[in-house]
Design a protein around this motif. Structure first.
Motif, PDB file in Angstrom:
ATOM      1  N   SER A   7       0.843  -1.192   0.000  1.00  0.00           N
ATOM      2  CA  SER A   7       0.000   0.000   0.000  1.00  0.00           C
ATOM      3  C   SER A   7       0.878   1.242   0.000  1.00  0.00           C
ATOM      4  N   GLY A   8       0.252   2.395  -0.209  1.00  0.00           N
ATOM      5  CA  GLY A   8       0.966   3.661  -0.123  1.00  0.00           C
ATOM      6  C   GLY A   8       1.290   4.309  -1.445  1.00  0.00           C
ATOM      7  N   GLY A   9       0.993   3.620  -2.535  1.00  0.00           N
ATOM      8  CA  GLY A   9       1.257   4.214  -3.834  1.00  0.00           C
ATOM      9  C   GLY A   9       0.293   5.341  -4.147  1.00  0.00           C
ATOM     10  N   GLY A  10       0.562   6.020  -5.245  1.00  0.00           N
ATOM     11  CA  GLY A  10      -0.311   7.114  -5.648  1.00  0.00           C
ATOM     12  C   GLY A  10       0.332   7.958  -6.720  1.00  0.00           C
ATOM     13  N   LEU A  11      -0.278   9.093  -6.984  1.00  0.00           N
ATOM     14  CA  LEU A  11       0.204  10.037  -7.977  1.00  0.00           C
ATOM     15  C   LEU A  11       0.962  11.149  -7.257  1.00  0.00           C
ATOM     16  N   VAL A  12       2.169  11.408  -7.720  1.00  0.00           N
ATOM     17  CA  VAL A  12       3.005  12.438  -7.103  1.00  0.00           C
ATOM     18  C   VAL A  12       3.758  13.183  -8.194  1.00  0.00           C
ATOM     19  N   GLN A  13       4.038  14.437  -7.959  1.00  0.00           N
ATOM     20  CA  GLN A  13       4.811  15.219  -8.917  1.00  0.00           C
ATOM     21  C   GLN A  13       6.294  14.907  -8.783  1.00  0.00           C
ATOM     22  N   SER A  85      12.679  12.439  -3.811  1.00  0.00           N
ATOM     23  CA  SER A  85      13.179  12.951  -5.097  1.00  0.00           C
ATOM     24  C   SER A  85      12.718  12.072  -6.258  1.00  0.00           C
ATOM     25  N   LEU A  86      11.465  11.760  -6.268  1.00  0.00           N
ATOM     26  CA  LEU A  86      10.930  10.876  -7.296  1.00  0.00           C
ATOM     27  C   LEU A  86      10.973  11.541  -8.667  1.00  0.00           C
ATOM     28  N   PRO A  88       9.900  10.746 -13.092  1.00  0.00           N
ATOM     29  CA  PRO A  88       8.971   9.940 -13.903  1.00  0.00           C
ATOM     30  C   PRO A  88       9.472   8.526 -14.176  1.00  0.00           C
ATOM     31  N   GLU A  89      10.785   8.310 -14.174  1.00  0.00           N
ATOM     32  CA  GLU A  89      11.326   6.971 -14.397  1.00  0.00           C
ATOM     33  C   GLU A  89      11.029   6.012 -13.243  1.00  0.00           C
ATOM     34  N   ASP A  90      10.576   6.552 -12.128  1.00  0.00           N
ATOM     35  CA  ASP A  90      10.204   5.708 -10.992  1.00  0.00           C
ATOM     36  C   ASP A  90       8.764   5.204 -11.098  1.00  0.00           C
ATOM     37  N   THR A  91       8.037   5.638 -12.101  1.00  0.00           N
ATOM     38  CA  THR A  91       6.670   5.175 -12.300  1.00  0.00           C
ATOM     39  C   THR A  91       6.652   3.678 -12.559  1.00  0.00           C
ATOM     40  N   ALA A  92       5.903   2.953 -11.723  1.00  0.00           N
ATOM     41  CA  ALA A  92       5.863   1.500 -11.809  1.00  0.00           C
ATOM     42  C   ALA A  92       4.885   0.968 -10.770  1.00  0.00           C
ATOM     43  N   VAL A  93       4.590  -0.310 -10.889  1.00  0.00           N
ATOM     44  CA  VAL A  93       3.916  -1.018  -9.798  1.00  0.00           C
ATOM     45  C   VAL A  93       5.010  -1.568  -8.887  1.00  0.00           C
ATOM     46  N   TYR A  94       4.901  -1.287  -7.609  1.00  0.00           N
ATOM     47  CA  TYR A  94       5.901  -1.700  -6.636  1.00  0.00           C
ATOM     48  C   TYR A  94       5.381  -2.888  -5.833  1.00  0.00           C
ATOM     49  N   TYR A  95       6.254  -3.868  -5.675  1.00  0.00           N
ATOM     50  CA  TYR A  95       5.933  -5.099  -4.975  1.00  0.00           C
ATOM     51  C   TYR A  95       6.962  -5.369  -3.879  1.00  0.00           C
ATOM     52  N   CYS A  96       6.522  -6.002  -2.809  1.00  0.00           N
ATOM     53  CA  CYS A  96       7.465  -6.489  -1.815  1.00  0.00           C
ATOM     54  C   CYS A  96       7.509  -8.016  -1.895  1.00  0.00           C
ATOM     55  N   ASN A  97       8.559  -8.585  -1.356  1.00  0.00           N
ATOM     56  CA  ASN A  97       8.679 -10.042  -1.364  1.00  0.00           C
ATOM     57  C   ASN A  97       9.740 -10.481  -0.377  1.00  0.00           C
ATOM     58  N   THR A 114       1.481  -2.046  -5.529  1.00  0.00           N
ATOM     59  CA  THR A 114       0.895  -0.723  -5.364  1.00  0.00           C
ATOM     60  C   THR A 114       1.482   0.188  -6.442  1.00  0.00           C
ATOM     61  N   LEU A 115       0.625   0.922  -7.122  1.00  0.00           N
ATOM     62  CA  LEU A 115       1.027   1.713  -8.276  1.00  0.00           C
ATOM     63  C   LEU A 115       1.548   3.077  -7.849  1.00  0.00           C
ATOM     64  N   VAL A 116       2.725   3.399  -8.334  1.00  0.00           N
ATOM     65  CA  VAL A 116       3.325   4.712  -8.132  1.00  0.00           C
ATOM     66  C   VAL A 116       3.413   5.402  -9.491  1.00  0.00           C
ATOM     67  N   THR A 117       2.834   6.579  -9.583  1.00  0.00           N
ATOM     68  CA  THR A 117       2.873   7.356 -10.811  1.00  0.00           C
ATOM     69  C   THR A 117       3.493   8.705 -10.504  1.00  0.00           C
ATOM     70  N   VAL A 118       4.575   9.008 -11.204  1.00  0.00           N
ATOM     71  CA  VAL A 118       5.275  10.271 -10.999  1.00  0.00           C
ATOM     72  C   VAL A 118       5.085  11.127 -12.243  1.00  0.00           C
ATOM     73  N   SER A 119       4.477  12.274 -12.070  1.00  0.00           N
ATOM     74  CA  SER A 119       4.234  13.165 -13.198  1.00  0.00           C
ATOM     75  C   SER A 119       5.356  14.195 -13.302  1.00  0.00           C
ATOM     76  N   SER A 120       5.622  14.588 -14.544  1.00  0.00           N
ATOM     77  CA  SER A 120       6.712  15.554 -14.777  1.00  0.00           C
ATOM     78  C   SER A 120       6.219  16.979 -14.678  1.00  0.00           C
TER      79      SER A 120
END
Length: 120
Positions: A7-13, A85-86, A88-97, A114-120
Protein backbone atom coordinates in the motif's frame (compact mmCIF):
# COMPACT_ATOMS: atom_id res chain seq x y z
CA UNK A 1 4.06 -18.97 2.15
CA UNK A 2 3.77 -15.38 3.26
CA UNK A 3 0.81 -13.23 2.33
CA UNK A 4 1.93 -9.75 1.29
CA UNK A 5 -0.19 -6.63 0.92
CA UNK A 6 1.40 -3.50 -0.46
CA UNK A 7 0.00 0.00 0.00
CA UNK A 8 0.97 3.66 -0.12
CA UNK A 9 1.26 4.21 -3.83
CA UNK A 10 -0.31 7.11 -5.65
CA UNK A 11 0.20 10.04 -7.98
CA UNK A 12 3.00 12.44 -7.10
CA UNK A 13 4.81 15.22 -8.92
CA UNK A 14 8.45 14.92 -9.83
CA UNK A 15 10.60 15.78 -6.83
CA UNK A 16 7.97 14.53 -4.41
CA UNK A 17 8.00 11.70 -1.90
CA UNK A 18 6.00 8.60 -1.07
CA UNK A 19 6.22 5.97 1.63
CA UNK A 20 5.22 2.46 0.67
CA UNK A 21 4.20 -0.19 3.17
CA UNK A 22 4.05 -3.95 2.94
CA UNK A 23 2.06 -5.90 5.52
CA UNK A 24 3.07 -9.54 5.88
CA UNK A 25 1.21 -12.41 7.43
CA UNK A 26 1.21 -16.18 7.46
CA UNK A 27 4.79 -16.87 8.49
CA UNK A 28 7.52 -15.64 10.79
CA UNK A 29 8.28 -12.33 9.10
CA UNK A 30 11.10 -11.41 11.45
CA UNK A 31 13.34 -14.21 10.16
CA UNK A 32 13.07 -13.30 6.49
CA UNK A 33 15.15 -10.95 4.40
CA UNK A 34 12.75 -8.74 2.47
CA UNK A 35 12.89 -6.65 -0.63
CA UNK A 36 11.07 -4.22 -2.87
CA UNK A 37 10.74 -4.72 -6.59
CA UNK A 38 9.04 -2.73 -9.30
CA UNK A 39 7.67 -3.25 -12.77
CA UNK A 40 7.34 -0.34 -15.13
CA UNK A 41 5.00 -0.51 -18.15
CA UNK A 42 6.47 -2.72 -20.84
CA UNK A 43 9.46 -3.71 -18.71
CA UNK A 44 10.46 -6.67 -16.60
CA UNK A 45 10.15 -6.61 -12.85
CA UNK A 46 13.36 -5.43 -11.21
CA UNK A 47 14.90 -5.35 -7.77
CA UNK A 48 14.81 -1.96 -6.01
CA UNK A 49 15.94 -2.43 -2.41
CA UNK A 50 16.49 -5.17 0.15
CA UNK A 51 16.95 -5.54 3.89
CA UNK A 52 18.22 -8.31 6.14
CA UNK A 53 15.97 -9.93 8.71
CA UNK A 54 17.42 -7.79 11.47
CA UNK A 55 17.50 -4.59 9.47
CA UNK A 56 21.24 -4.40 9.94
CA UNK A 57 22.05 -4.71 6.25
CA UNK A 58 20.40 -2.89 3.37
CA UNK A 59 20.86 -3.14 -0.39
CA UNK A 60 19.99 -0.70 -3.15
CA UNK A 61 20.34 -0.41 -6.87
CA UNK A 62 22.25 2.57 -8.17
CA UNK A 63 19.00 4.28 -9.18
CA UNK A 64 17.72 4.18 -5.60
CA UNK A 65 20.84 4.99 -3.62
CA UNK A 66 20.50 8.31 -1.82
CA UNK A 67 16.80 8.59 -2.69
CA UNK A 68 15.16 5.42 -1.32
CA UNK A 69 15.32 4.05 2.21
CA UNK A 70 14.12 0.56 3.08
CA UNK A 71 13.20 -0.27 6.67
CA UNK A 72 11.17 -2.77 8.63
CA UNK A 73 9.24 -3.16 11.84
CA UNK A 74 9.34 -6.82 12.80
CA UNK A 75 6.88 -6.36 15.65
CA UNK A 76 4.32 -5.02 13.17
CA UNK A 77 5.37 -7.43 10.41
CA UNK A 78 5.65 -4.47 8.08
CA UNK A 79 8.20 -3.46 5.49
CA UNK A 80 8.60 0.13 4.30
CA UNK A 81 10.12 1.99 1.39
CA UNK A 82 10.60 5.72 1.74
CA UNK A 83 11.06 7.24 -1.69
CA UNK A 84 12.29 10.82 -2.09
CA UNK A 85 13.18 12.95 -5.10
CA UNK A 86 10.93 10.88 -7.30
CA UNK A 87 11.17 11.23 -11.06
CA UNK A 88 8.97 9.94 -13.90
CA UNK A 89 11.33 6.97 -14.40
CA UNK A 90 10.20 5.71 -10.99
CA UNK A 91 6.67 5.17 -12.30
CA UNK A 92 5.86 1.50 -11.81
CA UNK A 93 3.92 -1.02 -9.80
CA UNK A 94 5.90 -1.70 -6.64
CA UNK A 95 5.93 -5.10 -4.98
CA UNK A 96 7.47 -6.49 -1.82
CA UNK A 97 8.68 -10.04 -1.36
CA UNK A 98 10.73 -12.36 0.76
CA UNK A 99 14.19 -12.51 -0.78
CA UNK A 100 17.26 -14.67 -1.00
CA UNK A 101 19.57 -12.18 0.64
CA UNK A 102 22.66 -13.46 -1.19
CA UNK A 103 21.15 -13.23 -4.66
CA UNK A 104 18.52 -10.53 -3.95
CA UNK A 105 15.94 -12.66 -5.72
CA UNK A 106 12.29 -13.16 -4.75
CA UNK A 107 11.21 -16.35 -3.03
CA UNK A 108 7.48 -15.94 -2.45
CA UNK A 109 4.35 -15.49 -4.47
CA UNK A 110 3.67 -11.88 -5.45
CA UNK A 111 1.05 -9.65 -3.92
CA UNK A 112 -1.07 -7.24 -5.92
CA UNK A 113 1.47 -4.44 -5.75
CA UNK A 114 0.90 -0.72 -5.36
CA UNK A 115 1.03 1.71 -8.28
CA UNK A 116 3.32 4.71 -8.13
CA UNK A 117 2.87 7.36 -10.81
CA UNK A 118 5.28 10.27 -11.00
CA UNK A 119 4.23 13.17 -13.20
CA UNK A 120 6.71 15.55 -14.78
Amino acid sequence: QVQLVESGGGLVQAGGSLRLSCAASGRTFRLDAMGWFRQAPGKEREFVAGISWSGGSTYYTDSGKGRFTISRDNAKKTLYLQMNSLNPEDTAVYYCNVIDEERLRPLNAWGQGTLVTVSS
